[in-house]
Design an enzyme around this catalytic site. Structure first.
Site, short mmCIF file in Angstrom:
data_model
loop_
_atom_site.label_atom_id
_atom_site.label_comp_id
_atom_site.label_asym_id
_atom_site.label_seq_id
_atom_site.Cartn_x
_atom_site.Cartn_y
_atom_site.Cartn_z
N TYR A 58 45.43 -12.35 17.65
CA TYR A 58 45.55 -11.52 16.45
C TYR A 58 46.44 -12.24 15.44
O TYR A 58 47.66 -12.29 15.58
CB TYR A 58 46.14 -10.15 16.78
CG TYR A 58 45.30 -9.31 17.71
CD1 TYR A 58 43.94 -9.56 17.89
CD2 TYR A 58 45.87 -8.25 18.42
CE1 TYR A 58 43.18 -8.79 18.75
CE2 TYR A 58 45.10 -7.46 19.28
CZ TYR A 58 43.75 -7.74 19.44
OH TYR A 58 43.01 -6.97 20.30
N GLY A 116 37.14 3.14 12.93
CA GLY A 116 37.46 3.92 11.74
C GLY A 116 36.31 4.76 11.22
O GLY A 116 36.50 5.59 10.33
#
Length: 345
Positions: free
Chosen positions: A63, A214
Protein backbone atom coordinates in the site's frame (compact mmCIF):
# COMPACT_ATOMS: atom_id res chain seq x y z
CA UNK A 1 -29.05 6.07 10.42
CA UNK A 2 -28.14 3.61 13.15
CA UNK A 3 -26.04 5.19 15.89
CA UNK A 4 -22.61 3.95 16.89
CA UNK A 5 -22.73 2.28 20.29
CA UNK A 6 -19.30 0.85 20.93
CA UNK A 7 -17.40 -2.00 19.36
CA UNK A 8 -17.47 -5.44 20.92
CA UNK A 9 -14.50 -7.79 20.93
CA UNK A 10 -14.23 -11.16 19.21
CA UNK A 11 -11.88 -14.11 19.00
CA UNK A 12 -10.39 -14.32 15.52
CA UNK A 13 -9.57 -17.93 14.80
CA UNK A 14 -8.75 -20.49 17.44
CA UNK A 15 -5.12 -19.62 18.22
CA UNK A 16 -5.78 -16.88 20.80
CA UNK A 17 -5.97 -13.64 18.81
CA UNK A 18 -8.67 -11.25 20.03
CA UNK A 19 -9.65 -8.23 17.93
CA UNK A 20 -12.37 -5.61 17.62
CA UNK A 21 -15.43 -7.12 15.91
CA UNK A 22 -14.95 -4.58 13.13
CA UNK A 23 -11.55 -3.58 11.84
CA UNK A 24 -10.27 -0.75 9.69
CA UNK A 25 -8.80 -1.30 6.24
CA UNK A 26 -6.11 1.36 5.96
CA UNK A 27 -5.21 1.07 2.26
CA UNK A 28 -7.36 3.98 1.07
CA UNK A 29 -5.53 6.42 3.33
CA UNK A 30 -2.45 6.09 1.14
CA UNK A 31 -3.13 4.57 -2.25
CA UNK A 32 -5.37 3.20 -5.01
CA UNK A 33 -8.48 5.17 -4.00
CA UNK A 34 -7.29 8.52 -5.29
CA UNK A 35 -4.88 11.01 -3.70
CA UNK A 36 -3.42 10.05 -0.31
CA UNK A 37 -5.08 11.52 2.76
CA UNK A 38 -2.95 14.30 4.34
CA UNK A 39 -0.85 12.66 7.02
CA UNK A 40 -2.19 14.68 9.94
CA UNK A 41 -5.78 13.95 8.89
CA UNK A 42 -5.03 10.25 8.44
CA UNK A 43 -3.45 10.01 11.89
CA UNK A 44 -6.42 11.85 13.42
CA UNK A 45 -8.76 9.30 11.82
CA UNK A 46 -6.66 6.36 13.01
CA UNK A 47 -6.60 7.70 16.58
CA UNK A 48 -10.36 8.27 16.46
CA UNK A 49 -10.87 4.69 15.30
CA UNK A 50 -8.76 3.33 18.15
CA UNK A 51 -10.43 5.57 20.75
CA UNK A 52 -13.88 4.39 19.64
CA UNK A 53 -12.91 0.71 19.82
CA UNK A 54 -11.90 -0.13 16.25
CA UNK A 55 -8.51 -1.54 17.19
CA UNK A 56 -7.88 -4.10 14.43
CA UNK A 57 -5.85 -2.20 11.82
CA UNK A 58 -5.08 -3.73 8.43
CA UNK A 59 -2.25 -2.60 6.16
CA UNK A 60 0.27 -4.07 3.69
CA UNK A 61 3.78 -3.35 2.43
CA UNK A 62 2.34 -2.81 -1.06
CA UNK A 63 0.00 0.00 0.00
CA UNK A 64 1.80 3.05 -1.28
CA UNK A 65 4.02 1.07 -1.75
CA UNK A 66 5.31 1.19 1.83
CA UNK A 67 3.85 4.59 2.72
CA UNK A 68 0.82 3.10 4.50
CA UNK A 69 3.02 1.14 6.88
CA UNK A 70 5.11 4.25 7.54
CA UNK A 71 1.90 6.16 8.28
CA UNK A 72 0.77 3.54 10.79
CA UNK A 73 4.21 3.56 12.36
CA UNK A 74 3.80 7.27 13.10
CA UNK A 75 0.20 6.89 14.26
CA UNK A 76 1.08 4.15 16.75
CA UNK A 77 3.50 6.27 18.78
CA UNK A 78 2.72 7.57 22.27
CA UNK A 79 1.01 4.48 23.62
CA UNK A 80 -1.30 3.67 20.72
CA UNK A 81 0.61 0.50 19.75
CA UNK A 82 -0.43 -1.21 22.97
CA UNK A 83 -4.10 -0.54 22.22
CA UNK A 84 -4.33 -2.20 18.81
CA UNK A 85 -4.04 -5.45 16.88
CA UNK A 86 -1.77 -4.85 13.91
CA UNK A 87 -2.09 -6.80 10.68
CA UNK A 88 0.11 -6.37 7.64
CA UNK A 89 0.90 -8.39 4.54
CA UNK A 90 3.70 -9.40 2.19
CA UNK A 91 3.90 -11.06 -1.20
CA UNK A 92 3.21 -8.45 -3.92
CA UNK A 93 5.95 -6.49 -5.66
CA UNK A 94 5.52 -3.86 -8.35
CA UNK A 95 8.49 -3.24 -10.60
CA UNK A 96 8.68 -1.52 -13.99
CA UNK A 97 4.91 -1.69 -14.35
CA UNK A 98 4.76 -5.42 -13.73
CA UNK A 99 3.37 -7.17 -10.67
CA UNK A 100 5.19 -10.13 -9.19
CA UNK A 101 3.97 -12.44 -6.43
CA UNK A 102 6.71 -13.82 -4.17
CA UNK A 103 6.70 -16.40 -1.40
CA UNK A 104 10.20 -17.84 -1.25
CA UNK A 105 11.79 -18.04 2.22
CA UNK A 106 14.43 -15.35 1.70
CA UNK A 107 11.82 -12.90 0.47
CA UNK A 108 9.38 -13.72 3.29
CA UNK A 109 12.04 -12.94 5.88
CA UNK A 110 13.27 -9.79 4.16
CA UNK A 111 9.70 -8.51 3.76
CA UNK A 112 8.92 -9.10 7.42
CA UNK A 113 12.09 -7.34 8.60
CA UNK A 114 11.29 -4.37 6.34
CA UNK A 115 7.70 -4.12 7.61
CA UNK A 116 8.84 -4.26 11.23
CA UNK A 117 11.21 -1.36 10.52
CA UNK A 118 8.62 0.77 8.69
CA UNK A 119 5.96 0.13 11.32
CA UNK A 120 8.59 0.71 14.03
CA UNK A 121 7.36 -2.24 16.09
CA UNK A 122 9.03 -5.30 17.58
CA UNK A 123 6.30 -7.73 16.56
CA UNK A 124 3.45 -7.94 14.04
CA UNK A 125 0.26 -9.38 15.51
CA UNK A 126 -1.09 -10.94 12.29
CA UNK A 127 1.10 -11.42 9.22
CA UNK A 128 -0.64 -12.39 6.00
CA UNK A 129 0.64 -13.72 2.73
CA UNK A 130 -1.15 -11.13 0.59
CA UNK A 131 -1.30 -13.26 -2.54
CA UNK A 132 -0.14 -16.82 -3.11
CA UNK A 133 3.05 -17.46 -5.08
CA UNK A 134 2.00 -20.34 -7.33
CA UNK A 135 5.64 -21.19 -8.07
CA UNK A 136 6.51 -21.99 -4.45
CA UNK A 137 4.93 -24.86 -2.49
CA UNK A 138 2.87 -23.30 0.30
CA UNK A 139 4.70 -25.54 2.79
CA UNK A 140 7.96 -23.72 1.97
CA UNK A 141 6.45 -20.27 2.54
CA UNK A 142 4.78 -21.45 5.73
CA UNK A 143 8.03 -22.96 6.99
CA UNK A 144 9.66 -19.53 7.02
CA UNK A 145 6.59 -17.91 8.59
CA UNK A 146 6.68 -20.53 11.32
CA UNK A 147 10.30 -19.57 12.04
CA UNK A 148 9.27 -15.91 12.31
CA UNK A 149 6.63 -16.91 14.89
CA UNK A 150 9.23 -18.88 16.85
CA UNK A 151 11.57 -15.87 16.78
CA UNK A 152 8.84 -13.58 18.13
CA UNK A 153 8.74 -11.35 15.05
CA UNK A 154 5.10 -12.25 14.32
CA UNK A 155 2.41 -13.68 16.58
CA UNK A 156 -0.12 -15.17 14.15
CA UNK A 157 -0.16 -16.19 10.49
CA UNK A 158 -2.80 -15.36 7.91
CA UNK A 159 -3.48 -15.97 4.23
CA UNK A 160 -5.28 -13.71 1.76
CA UNK A 161 -7.05 -14.93 -1.38
CA UNK A 162 -5.98 -18.55 -0.83
CA UNK A 163 -7.79 -21.60 -2.21
CA UNK A 164 -9.24 -24.25 0.09
CA UNK A 165 -6.49 -26.72 -0.77
CA UNK A 166 -3.80 -24.08 -0.14
CA UNK A 167 -5.38 -23.25 3.23
CA UNK A 168 -5.40 -26.93 4.23
CA UNK A 169 -1.79 -27.48 3.24
CA UNK A 170 -0.65 -24.31 5.00
CA UNK A 171 -2.59 -25.12 8.17
CA UNK A 172 -0.87 -28.52 8.35
CA UNK A 173 2.52 -26.77 8.67
CA UNK A 174 1.46 -24.18 11.26
CA UNK A 175 -2.04 -23.14 12.38
CA UNK A 176 -3.55 -20.37 10.27
CA UNK A 177 -5.32 -17.78 12.41
CA UNK A 178 -7.21 -15.89 9.70
CA UNK A 179 -8.02 -15.97 6.02
CA UNK A 180 -8.79 -12.67 4.33
CA UNK A 181 -11.06 -12.59 1.29
CA UNK A 182 -13.42 -10.23 -0.44
CA UNK A 183 -16.92 -10.82 0.95
CA UNK A 184 -19.96 -8.60 0.58
CA UNK A 185 -23.51 -8.63 -0.73
CA UNK A 186 -22.17 -8.62 -4.28
CA UNK A 187 -19.10 -10.86 -3.76
CA UNK A 188 -20.08 -14.27 -2.42
CA UNK A 189 -17.92 -16.76 -4.31
CA UNK A 190 -16.00 -17.63 -1.15
CA UNK A 191 -19.11 -19.15 0.44
CA UNK A 192 -18.91 -22.31 -1.63
CA UNK A 193 -15.53 -23.63 -0.52
CA UNK A 194 -13.33 -21.13 1.36
CA UNK A 195 -15.68 -20.24 4.23
CA UNK A 196 -16.61 -23.88 5.04
CA UNK A 197 -12.93 -24.85 4.99
CA UNK A 198 -12.03 -22.07 7.42
CA UNK A 199 -14.83 -23.09 9.75
CA UNK A 200 -13.83 -26.73 9.66
CA UNK A 201 -10.27 -25.80 10.65
CA UNK A 202 -11.14 -23.11 13.21
CA UNK A 203 -9.73 -20.27 11.11
CA UNK A 204 -11.12 -16.74 11.46
CA UNK A 205 -12.53 -14.95 8.43
CA UNK A 206 -11.62 -11.35 7.61
CA UNK A 207 -13.87 -9.75 5.00
CA UNK A 208 -12.25 -7.02 2.94
CA UNK A 209 -14.28 -4.62 0.76
CA UNK A 210 -17.48 -5.51 2.69
CA UNK A 211 -19.15 -2.41 1.21
CA UNK A 212 -18.38 -3.41 -2.37
CA UNK A 213 -15.49 -0.91 -2.55
CA UNK A 214 -17.90 1.86 -1.54
CA UNK A 215 -20.70 0.92 -3.94
CA UNK A 216 -23.16 0.17 -1.12
CA UNK A 217 -22.34 3.49 0.51
CA UNK A 218 -22.96 5.71 -2.51
CA UNK A 219 -24.24 3.63 -5.42
CA UNK A 220 -23.43 4.56 -9.03
CA UNK A 221 -22.80 8.22 -8.17
CA UNK A 222 -19.61 7.02 -6.48
CA UNK A 223 -18.02 6.51 -9.89
CA UNK A 224 -18.66 10.12 -10.92
CA UNK A 225 -16.75 11.38 -7.88
CA UNK A 226 -13.71 9.11 -8.28
CA UNK A 227 -10.31 10.64 -9.02
CA UNK A 228 -8.82 9.71 -12.39
CA UNK A 229 -6.15 7.60 -10.68
CA UNK A 230 -8.66 5.71 -8.51
CA UNK A 231 -8.23 2.07 -9.50
CA UNK A 232 -11.95 1.37 -9.08
CA UNK A 233 -12.44 3.10 -12.43
CA UNK A 234 -10.74 0.06 -13.98
CA UNK A 235 -12.88 -2.54 -12.23
CA UNK A 236 -15.49 -4.27 -14.42
CA UNK A 237 -18.36 -3.69 -11.95
CA UNK A 238 -17.85 0.06 -12.15
CA UNK A 239 -17.86 0.20 -15.94
CA UNK A 240 -20.90 1.93 -17.38
CA UNK A 241 -22.13 -1.17 -19.23
CA UNK A 242 -22.43 -2.98 -15.88
CA UNK A 243 -23.20 -0.03 -13.62
CA UNK A 244 -26.69 0.55 -14.96
CA UNK A 245 -27.64 -3.03 -14.08
CA UNK A 246 -25.89 -2.96 -10.71
CA UNK A 247 -27.82 0.20 -9.81
CA UNK A 248 -30.98 -1.95 -9.58
CA UNK A 249 -29.32 -3.96 -6.81
CA UNK A 250 -28.27 -0.79 -4.98
CA UNK A 251 -31.75 0.75 -5.25
CA UNK A 252 -33.35 -2.31 -3.69
CA UNK A 253 -30.85 -2.30 -0.83
CA UNK A 254 -31.64 1.40 -0.33
CA UNK A 255 -35.37 0.68 -0.14
CA UNK A 256 -34.80 -2.00 2.48
CA UNK A 257 -32.44 0.16 4.52
CA UNK A 258 -35.01 2.94 4.59
CA UNK A 259 -37.51 0.56 6.16
CA UNK A 260 -34.85 -0.50 8.70
CA UNK A 261 -33.95 3.06 9.63
CA UNK A 262 -30.32 2.72 8.67
CA UNK A 263 -28.15 3.65 5.69
CA UNK A 264 -27.60 1.24 2.78
CA UNK A 265 -23.94 1.00 3.81
CA UNK A 266 -24.95 -0.01 7.35
CA UNK A 267 -27.37 -2.60 6.00
CA UNK A 268 -24.75 -4.12 3.69
CA UNK A 269 -22.18 -4.16 6.49
CA UNK A 270 -24.66 -5.62 8.99
CA UNK A 271 -25.28 -8.45 6.51
CA UNK A 272 -21.57 -9.35 6.71
CA UNK A 273 -21.58 -9.12 10.51
CA UNK A 274 -24.54 -11.51 10.63
CA UNK A 275 -22.59 -14.19 8.75
CA UNK A 276 -21.18 -15.44 12.03
CA UNK A 277 -19.15 -14.72 15.15
CA UNK A 278 -16.02 -15.82 13.30
CA UNK A 279 -16.26 -13.03 10.70
CA UNK A 280 -14.57 -9.65 11.05
CA UNK A 281 -15.20 -7.12 8.27
CA UNK A 282 -12.58 -4.42 7.73
CA UNK A 283 -14.25 -1.55 5.84
CA UNK A 284 -11.92 1.26 4.90
CA UNK A 285 -12.65 4.97 4.91
CA UNK A 286 -10.86 8.31 4.92
CA UNK A 287 -13.62 10.16 6.78
CA UNK A 288 -14.47 10.10 10.49
CA UNK A 289 -18.17 10.49 9.64
CA UNK A 290 -18.09 7.30 7.58
CA UNK A 291 -16.11 5.48 10.26
CA UNK A 292 -18.79 6.33 12.83
CA UNK A 293 -21.47 5.20 10.41
CA UNK A 294 -19.68 1.88 9.90
CA UNK A 295 -19.52 1.32 13.65
CA UNK A 296 -23.27 1.97 13.73
CA UNK A 297 -23.74 -1.11 11.53
CA UNK A 298 -22.94 -3.23 14.60
CA UNK A 299 -26.24 -2.04 16.09
CA UNK A 300 -28.31 -3.06 13.05
CA UNK A 301 -30.05 -6.34 13.86
CA UNK A 302 -31.32 -8.47 10.99
CA UNK A 303 -33.89 -11.23 11.35
CA UNK A 304 -33.54 -14.49 9.38
CA UNK A 305 -36.33 -13.23 7.10
CA UNK A 306 -34.48 -9.97 6.46
CA UNK A 307 -31.26 -11.85 5.72
CA UNK A 308 -33.17 -14.03 3.27
CA UNK A 309 -34.74 -10.95 1.67
CA UNK A 310 -31.33 -9.37 1.13
CA UNK A 311 -29.96 -12.55 -0.38
CA UNK A 312 -32.98 -12.86 -2.66
CA UNK A 313 -32.32 -9.34 -3.94
CA UNK A 314 -28.75 -10.29 -4.77
CA UNK A 315 -29.81 -13.50 -6.49
CA UNK A 316 -32.52 -11.84 -8.57
CA UNK A 317 -30.37 -8.87 -9.54
CA UNK A 318 -27.10 -10.76 -9.78
CA UNK A 319 -24.16 -8.40 -10.09
CA UNK A 320 -22.65 -7.82 -13.50
CA UNK A 321 -18.89 -7.74 -13.94
CA UNK A 322 -16.03 -9.62 -12.30
CA UNK A 323 -14.54 -8.17 -9.12
CA UNK A 324 -11.16 -7.70 -10.87
CA UNK A 325 -10.37 -7.17 -14.54
CA UNK A 326 -7.90 -10.03 -14.23
CA UNK A 327 -8.93 -12.73 -11.77
CA UNK A 328 -5.62 -14.63 -11.80
CA UNK A 329 -4.35 -13.38 -8.41
CA UNK A 330 -7.36 -14.63 -6.44
CA UNK A 331 -8.16 -17.78 -4.48
CA UNK A 332 -9.51 -19.33 -7.68
CA UNK A 333 -5.96 -19.54 -9.00
CA UNK A 334 -3.82 -19.94 -5.90
CA UNK A 335 -2.85 -23.62 -5.79
CA UNK A 336 0.87 -24.20 -5.43
CA UNK A 337 3.14 -27.05 -6.63
CA UNK A 338 3.60 -30.10 -4.41
CA UNK A 339 6.33 -29.92 -1.80
CA UNK A 340 8.21 -32.70 -3.60
CA UNK A 341 8.77 -30.34 -6.54
CA UNK A 342 10.81 -27.85 -4.51
CA UNK A 343 14.51 -27.90 -5.21
CA UNK A 344 16.85 -26.39 -2.65
CA UNK A 345 20.04 -24.92 -4.02
Amino acid sequence: MAEASGVKRMKLGSQGLEVSAQGLGCMGLSTLYGAPKPETDAITLLHHAIDTGVTFLDTSDIYGPETNELLLGKALKNGFREKIELATKFGIIYGEGEREIKGDPAYVRAACEASLKRLDVDCIDLYYQHRIDTRVPIEITMGELKKLVEEGKIKYIGLSEASASTIRRAHAVHPITAVQLEWSLWTRDGEEDIIPTCRELGIGIVAYSPLGRGFFAAGPKLVVKLDNDDFRKRLPRFKQENLDHNKILYDKVCAMSEKKGCTPAQLALAWVHHQGDDVCPIPGTTKIENLNQNIGALSVKLTPDEMAELETIVQLESVKGERYANMTATFKNSDTPPLSSWKTT
